[in-house]
Design a protein around this motif. Structure first.
Motif, PDB file in Angstrom:
ATOM      1  N   ILE A  74      13.629 -13.157  -2.941  1.00 61.60           N
ATOM      2  CA  ILE A  74      14.227 -12.404  -1.818  1.00 61.60           C
ATOM      3  C   ILE A  74      13.454 -11.101  -1.552  1.00 61.60           C
ATOM      4  CG2 ILE A  74      16.260 -11.139  -1.004  1.00 61.60           C
ATOM      5  CD1 ILE A  74      18.000 -13.091  -2.549  1.00 61.60           C
ATOM      6  N   ILE A  75      13.340 -10.285  -2.580  1.00 64.23           N
ATOM      7  CA  ILE A  75      12.747  -8.955  -2.366  1.00 64.23           C
ATOM      8  C   ILE A  75      11.236  -9.038  -2.104  1.00 64.23           C
ATOM      9  CG2 ILE A  75      12.497  -6.608  -3.308  1.00 64.23           C
ATOM     10  CD1 ILE A  75      15.373  -7.419  -2.541  1.00 64.23           C
ATOM     11  N   PRO A  76      10.466  -9.823  -2.904  1.00 63.44           N
ATOM     12  CA  PRO A  76       9.036  -9.939  -2.558  1.00 63.44           C
ATOM     13  C   PRO A  76       8.822 -10.468  -1.128  1.00 63.44           C
ATOM     14  CG  PRO A  76       9.409 -10.772  -4.761  1.00 63.44           C
ATOM     15  CD  PRO A  76      10.755 -10.502  -4.171  1.00 63.44           C
ATOM     16  N   SER A  77       9.683 -11.397  -0.680  1.00 62.01           N
ATOM     17  CA  SER A  77       9.538 -11.922   0.696  1.00 62.01           C
ATOM     18  C   SER A  77       9.839 -10.834   1.724  1.00 62.01           C
ATOM     19  CB  SER A  77      10.484 -13.094   0.946  1.00 62.01           C
ATOM     20  OG  SER A  77      10.313 -14.061  -0.036  1.00 62.01           O
ATOM     21  N   LEU A  78      10.874 -10.031   1.433  1.00 58.34           N
ATOM     22  CA  LEU A  78      11.221  -8.934   2.342  1.00 58.34           C
ATOM     23  C   LEU A  78      10.058  -7.935   2.437  1.00 58.34           C
ATOM     24  CD1 LEU A  78      13.478  -7.407   3.994  1.00 58.34           C
ATOM     25  CD2 LEU A  78      14.018  -6.228   1.868  1.00 58.34           C
ATOM     26  N   ALA A  79       9.482  -7.604   1.272  1.00 60.01           N
ATOM     27  CA  ALA A  79       8.354  -6.664   1.252  1.00 60.01           C
ATOM     28  C   ALA A  79       7.177  -7.226   2.050  1.00 60.01           C
ATOM     29  CB  ALA A  79       7.935  -6.392  -0.197  1.00 60.01           C
ATOM     30  N   LEU A  80       6.921  -8.502   1.884  1.00 57.52           N
ATOM     31  CA  LEU A  80       5.814  -9.151   2.605  1.00 57.52           C
ATOM     32  C   LEU A  80       6.088  -9.152   4.111  1.00 57.52           C
ATOM     33  CD1 LEU A  80       3.139 -10.739   2.373  1.00 57.52           C
ATOM     34  CD2 LEU A  80       4.494 -12.816   2.160  1.00 57.52           C
ATOM     35  N   PHE A  81       7.324  -9.446   4.482  1.00 54.88           N
ATOM     36  CA  PHE A  81       7.719  -9.499   5.892  1.00 54.88           C
ATOM     37  C   PHE A  81       7.504  -8.129   6.559  1.00 54.88           C
ATOM     38  CE2 PHE A  81      11.215  -9.165   9.078  1.00 54.88           C
ATOM     39  CZ  PHE A  81      10.765 -10.135   9.956  1.00 54.88           C
ATOM     40  N   ILE A  82       8.001  -7.074   5.902  1.00 57.78           N
ATOM     41  CA  ILE A  82       7.863  -5.720   6.467  1.00 57.78           C
ATOM     42  C   ILE A  82       6.389  -5.326   6.556  1.00 57.78           C
ATOM     43  CG2 ILE A  82       8.293  -3.259   5.963  1.00 57.78           C
ATOM     44  CD1 ILE A  82      11.094  -4.122   5.017  1.00 57.78           C
ATOM     45  N   ALA A  83       5.622  -5.699   5.529  1.00 59.75           N
ATOM     46  CA  ALA A  83       4.199  -5.356   5.523  1.00 59.75           C
ATOM     47  C   ALA A  83       3.447  -6.085   6.641  1.00 59.75           C
ATOM     48  CB  ALA A  83       3.595  -5.694   4.169  1.00 59.75           C
TER      49      ALA A  83
END
Lengths: 162, 293
Positions: free
Chosen positions: A14-23
């Motif tokens: 969840i969190i790594p995907s969110l970080a990737l999405f925002i980046a």
């Protein structure tokens, strides 16, 4: 019993995907606008000169028959020295300086308009007639092959307040 | 002897969740205390929450504690999206991972380690991609700028070039004056080059950073070369420390290294902790070791 999603193995992503999405959003924004690579959660630091040293922002306006052009420090100093906004001059000056400095990281039109509107409204309240506000953003570009810095205008917006 | 020492130490070096949680809480505490750009409401609420956790230690194990810290920082980041430093985004992500970890009923540590492995891949991988895709970076532009203005490695260069400081101080002044005048828009400025092989040094430094970051991302995804990859990460953090004042971010990278480090490698784990303690204390005490501008 079935585990909830937050307690499943998939929750790890969840969190790594969110970080990737925002980046990735940040990557798209800086490629298509004037957002600096250093901001916005995209990890593009170090690929350009730091905006704190390389980007400048200037406020230009008509006041008492003169055309004034000021950077955030100069604007703050003038407001404090002249007590342009009465007893709260130092607070107002610090706010203007802070807002201007933040705007240079991502100087888009509606944000500049909003700042100019606030600036004019506060000035009018204290009896100062300010008009024809423009905001310029300059950026230093270094050519490593020639050791030359070029000072470019990346944004020059006028007619910000109707 | 070893068991006696362990009994008297403040924490168990093998308790990854406990130690990493306290480190992250400390990073939050320093940020809330120091960073005036965050609203007083968020700062005071954050400090109070963390203080409560240090007095009621079970709080460190509560998902709500971590989600609260994550939410507080997320509010600040959302309100200042285009002005926030990247490490504040990282703090939102890391604390949310701790929240999710403590929400698990079993295998908490495995959840934490795998999440951090992917987080490291995302942020270090993206940093490498950005640098790799930037011609300016490959040309050593950033290092060029730092060296021209005496920002990095000045102690090394001063040893070989006696007038290095005079040249770079003059360059800095010239550049500041140049920027302060709106009539200079569209004009160029050439600074005095203090080193003949500046281009080569800049490109070499840039290339080595991209290569090391790329190798680190690759190694962290494997279960092999444990000692090598952590030694490389330690060297990376320490060398970055000499180039940029990014101590909070570096302490978060070191904490990631600590979490990903196998439990049997006590020396490496201790090294990470000593490094984190140094980075956080210099940050808390506003100490600038003098390597920078």
């Amino acid at each position: 019993m079935k585990k909830s999603f937050l307690r499943s193995d998939k929750a790890i992503l969840i969190i790594p995907s969110l970080a990737l999405f925002i980046a990735l959003i940040q990557w798209g924004i800086f490629l298509t606008t004037d957002l600096t690579e250093w901001k916005g959660g995209g990890f593009g630091m170090y690929t350009t000169l730091h905006p704190n040293t390389a980007r400048t922002i200037w406020l230009e306006y008509d006041f008492n028959g003169f055309r004034v052009l000021q950077r955030p420090d100069e604007l703050q100093k003038r407001i404090v020295e002249e007590k342009s906004f009465g007893e709260r001059s130092s607070d107002v000056a610090a706010w203007f300086k802070n807002e201007m400095q933040k705007m240079r990281y991502f100087p888009y039109r509606s944000r500049l308009e909003s700042f100019a509107k606030d600036f004019k409204a506060i000035a009018n309240q204290s009896g100062q007639k300010i008009s024809n506000i423009c905001i310029k953003v300059g950026e230093l570009k270094l050519n490593p092959k020639t050791d030359e810095y070029k000072y470019e205008i990346i944004k020059n917006e006028c007619e910000l307040v109707k | 002897m070893n068991s006696e020492v362990r009994q008297h130490s403040l924490f168990d070096l093998k308790d990854t969740l406990d130690i990493a949680g306290k480190i992250l809480s400390m990073v939050f505490m320093i940020t809330f205390v120091k960073y005036e750009g965050i609203s007083p409401f968020i700062r005071s609420t954050g400090v109070l929450t963390i203080l409560c956790a240090y007095f009621m230690k079970d709080l460190f194990k509560q998902p709500l504690y971590w989600f609260s810290l994550s939410a507080l920082m997320a509010i600040h980041v959302a309100q200042n999206y285009f002005a926030s430093a990247n490490h504040l985004f990282v703090m939102v992500y890391f604390s949310a991972i701790f929240g999710l970890t403590h929400y698990q009923l079993e295998n908490k540590e495995k959840f934490l380690i795998t999440s951090f492995k992917w987080m490291f891949t995302v942020f270090m991988g993206l940093a490498t991609l950005h640098k790799g895709a930037s011609l300016f970076y490959w040309q050593g532009g950033l290092f060029h700028d730092y060296i021209l203005r005496g920002g990095i490695l000045k102690f090394v260069f001063k040893a070989f070039i006696p007038n290095f400081s005079e040249i770079t101080a003059s360059n800095s002044q010239l550049l500041n004056d140049f920027l302060a005048n709106a009539e200079n828009f569209g004009k160029t400025l050439k600074l005095n080059n203090p080193i003949s092989s500046l281009g080569l040094i800049g490109s070499l430094l840039a290339g080595s950073v991209v290569i090391v970051e790329g190798i680190l991302v690759g190694l962290m995804l494997t279960k092999k070369f444990e000692k090598t990859k952590h030694a490389l990460l330690l060297v990376f953090v320490i060398s970055t420390f000499f180039f940029r004042l990014e101590n909070i971010f570096l302490s978060l990278v070191s904490m990631t290294g600590f979490i990903l480090c196998p439990k049997e490698q006590l020396t490496v784990r201790r090294s990470y902790l000593v490094l984190i303690a140094y980075l956080l204390s210099t940050s808390a005490l506003h100490m600038r070791p003098g390597f920078y501008y």
